[in-house]
Design a protein around this motif. Structure first.
Motif, PDB file in Angstrom:
ATOM      1  N   GLU A 147       0.822  -1.202   0.000  1.00 41.84           N
ATOM      2  CA  GLU A 147       0.000   0.000   0.000  1.00 41.84           C
ATOM      3  C   GLU A 147       0.862   1.261   0.000  1.00 41.84           C
ATOM      4  OE1 GLU A 147      -2.283  -0.416   3.516  1.00 41.84           O
ATOM      5  OE2 GLU A 147      -3.498  -2.075   2.742  1.00 41.84           O
ATOM      6  N   ARG A 148       0.377   2.271  -0.709  1.00 42.01           N
ATOM      7  CA  ARG A 148       1.100   3.538  -0.742  1.00 42.01           C
ATOM      8  C   ARG A 148       1.200   4.137   0.652  1.00 42.01           C
ATOM      9  NH1 ARG A 148       1.125   8.926  -0.949  1.00 42.01           N
ATOM     10  NH2 ARG A 148       2.357   9.942  -2.607  1.00 42.01           N
ATOM     11  N   SER A 149       0.156   3.979   1.454  1.00 40.88           N
ATOM     12  CA  SER A 149       0.155   4.548   2.797  1.00 40.88           C
ATOM     13  C   SER A 149       1.265   3.952   3.655  1.00 40.88           C
ATOM     14  CB  SER A 149      -1.203   4.321   3.468  1.00 40.88           C
ATOM     15  OG  SER A 149      -1.500   2.935   3.556  1.00 40.88           O
ATOM     16  N   TYR A 150       1.563   2.665   3.443  1.00 45.01           N
ATOM     17  CA  TYR A 150       2.635   2.005   4.208  1.00 45.01           C
ATOM     18  C   TYR A 150       3.996   2.564   3.803  1.00 45.01           C
ATOM     19  CZ  TYR A 150       5.710  -1.672   5.985  1.00 45.01           C
ATOM     20  OH  TYR A 150       6.720  -2.365   6.619  1.00 45.01           O
ATOM     21  N   ILE A 151       4.210   2.733   2.500  1.00 39.51           N
ATOM     22  CA  ILE A 151       5.477   3.297   2.022  1.00 39.51           C
ATOM     23  C   ILE A 151       5.629   4.736   2.498  1.00 39.51           C
ATOM     24  CG2 ILE A 151       6.812   3.921  -0.036  1.00 39.51           C
ATOM     25  CD1 ILE A 151       6.719   0.936   0.578  1.00 39.51           C
ATOM     26  N   ASP A 152       4.544   5.475   2.501  1.00 35.11           N
ATOM     27  CA  ASP A 152       4.591   6.854   2.983  1.00 35.11           C
ATOM     28  C   ASP A 152       4.922   6.898   4.471  1.00 35.11           C
ATOM     29  OD1 ASP A 152       4.256   9.641   2.246  1.00 35.11           O
ATOM     30  OD2 ASP A 152       2.490   9.639   3.534  1.00 35.11           O
ATOM     31  N   GLN A 153       4.350   5.978   5.233  1.00 32.94           N
ATOM     32  CA  GLN A 153       4.639   5.890   6.663  1.00 32.94           C
ATOM     33  C   GLN A 153       6.106   5.542   6.892  1.00 32.94           C
ATOM     34  OE1 GLN A 153       2.491   2.756   8.683  1.00 32.94           O
ATOM     35  NE2 GLN A 153       2.679   3.740  10.683  1.00 32.94           N
ATOM     36  N   LEU A 154       6.615   4.607   6.102  1.00 31.35           N
ATOM     37  CA  LEU A 154       8.032   4.239   6.188  1.00 31.35           C
ATOM     38  C   LEU A 154       8.921   5.422   5.834  1.00 31.35           C
ATOM     39  CD1 LEU A 154       8.520   0.689   4.610  1.00 31.35           C
ATOM     40  CD2 LEU A 154       9.002   1.392   6.954  1.00 31.35           C
ATOM     41  N   ASN A 155       8.541   6.146   4.808  1.00 31.71           N
ATOM     42  CA  ASN A 155       9.334   7.284   4.355  1.00 31.71           C
ATOM     43  C   ASN A 155       9.465   8.328   5.457  1.00 31.71           C
ATOM     44  OD1 ASN A 155      10.932   8.442   2.410  1.00 31.71           O
ATOM     45  ND2 ASN A 155       9.259   9.021   1.050  1.00 31.71           N
ATOM     46  N   MET A 156       8.383   8.620   6.121  1.00 30.47           N
ATOM     47  CA  MET A 156       8.427   9.586   7.219  1.00 30.47           C
ATOM     48  C   MET A 156       9.252   9.058   8.388  1.00 30.47           C
ATOM     49  SD  MET A 156       4.604  11.320   7.275  1.00 30.47           S
ATOM     50  CE  MET A 156       3.700   9.770   7.283  1.00 30.47           C
ATOM     51  N   ALA A 157       9.150   7.748   8.648  1.00 34.44           N
ATOM     52  CA  ALA A 157       9.913   7.142   9.737  1.00 34.44           C
ATOM     53  C   ALA A 157      11.410   7.180   9.448  1.00 34.44           C
ATOM     54  CB  ALA A 157       9.461   5.703   9.953  1.00 34.44           C
ATOM     55  N   TYR A 158      11.787   6.924   8.199  1.00 35.58           N
ATOM     56  CA  TYR A 158      13.196   6.995   7.810  1.00 35.58           C
ATOM     57  C   TYR A 158      13.734   8.411   7.956  1.00 35.58           C
ATOM     58  CZ  TYR A 158      14.462   2.391   5.939  1.00 35.58           C
ATOM     59  OH  TYR A 158      14.807   1.073   5.819  1.00 35.58           O
ATOM     60  N   GLU A 159      12.940   9.390   7.518  1.00 36.54           N
ATOM     61  CA  GLU A 159      13.372  10.779   7.622  1.00 36.54           C
ATOM     62  C   GLU A 159      13.626  11.157   9.079  1.00 36.54           C
ATOM     63  OE1 GLU A 159      13.863  13.527   5.268  1.00 36.54           O
ATOM     64  OE2 GLU A 159      14.285  11.664   4.213  1.00 36.54           O
TER      65      GLU A 159
END
Length: 211
Positions: A147-159
């Motif tokens: 899901e895009r929402s999961y990748i977006d959540q990961l992206n924010m967590a990585y940042e």
């Protein structure tokens, strides 16, 4: 020299590790993720399979790091890895909660003490839209339900994870949105130069700024 490459799923960690290896006459260690028997089930039902998936990854990464990284560094060879042991906890923060998260942290903390830290961490950034495009292009079967929402959540967590000091390891951040290291050799050379500059390994061009 031990360099670890990090970033969200699909950003190009493995590709960079493989392509940049010859420039440093280095060995490469790649994350073994396709052997995780829970991975496809996890992407289909994250809540149900999160703990099994995380523990399998944690132990798999620990054994690879302890055995292979230690052995290569001991020979004096240069090494690139397309992941860090520390980032496993980042995924746990997103996917686990309650007693499962507490148990995971206890195991991770005990194992992390025995893991070799890299001399430099290269953090590859990309927008969520760019990541989704790259994931679609490589078309791995178990990622098709991602899901895009999961990748977006990961992206924010990585940042958030890499915006702070990282375990006493220098971090080189590179925006990859407009880079294509497969088709443009100059883009690959740019990253090589930034790594050399970060580690003070000649030859490098002092004029090229670090992000």
């Amino acid at each position: 020299m031990y360099v670890a490459i990090e970033g969200v799923i699909g950003v190009g960690k493995t590709t960079l590790a493989r392509l940049i290896q010859p420039a440093f006459n280095a060995e490469v260690i790649l994350e073994v993720f396709e052997e995780n028997p829970f991975l496809s089930d996890f992407y289909a039902d994250r809540e149900r399979y999160a703990f099994q998936t995380q523990i399998f990854f944690l132990l798999s990464r620990y054994h690879q790091q302890r055995r292979t990284v230690h052995e290569i560094i001991g020979t004096g060879k240069n090494l690139f890895a397309d992941y860090t042991f520390a980032k496993d906890a980042l995924f746990a923060q997103i996917n686990l909660q309650g007693d499962e998260l507490d148990m995971y942290y206890k195991v991770h903390e005990a194992l992390a003490e025995k893991i070799e830290k890299p001399d430099l961490l290269v953090y590859l950034q990309a927008t969520t839209d760019t990541l989704m495009q790259r994931i679609a292009l490589r078309d791995r079967p178990y990622e098709r339900q991602m899901e895009r929402s999961y990748i977006d959540q990961l992206n924010m967590a990585y940042e958030n994870f890499f915006s702070k000091a990282f375990d006493h390891t220098p971090v080189l951040t590179i925006d990859t949105n407009d880079l294509n290291i497969i088709q443009n050799s100059e883009h690959l050379k740019l990253i090589e130069n930034r790594i050399r500059q970060s580690l003070s390994l000649p030859p490098f061009q002092q004029a090229l700024p670090l992000t």
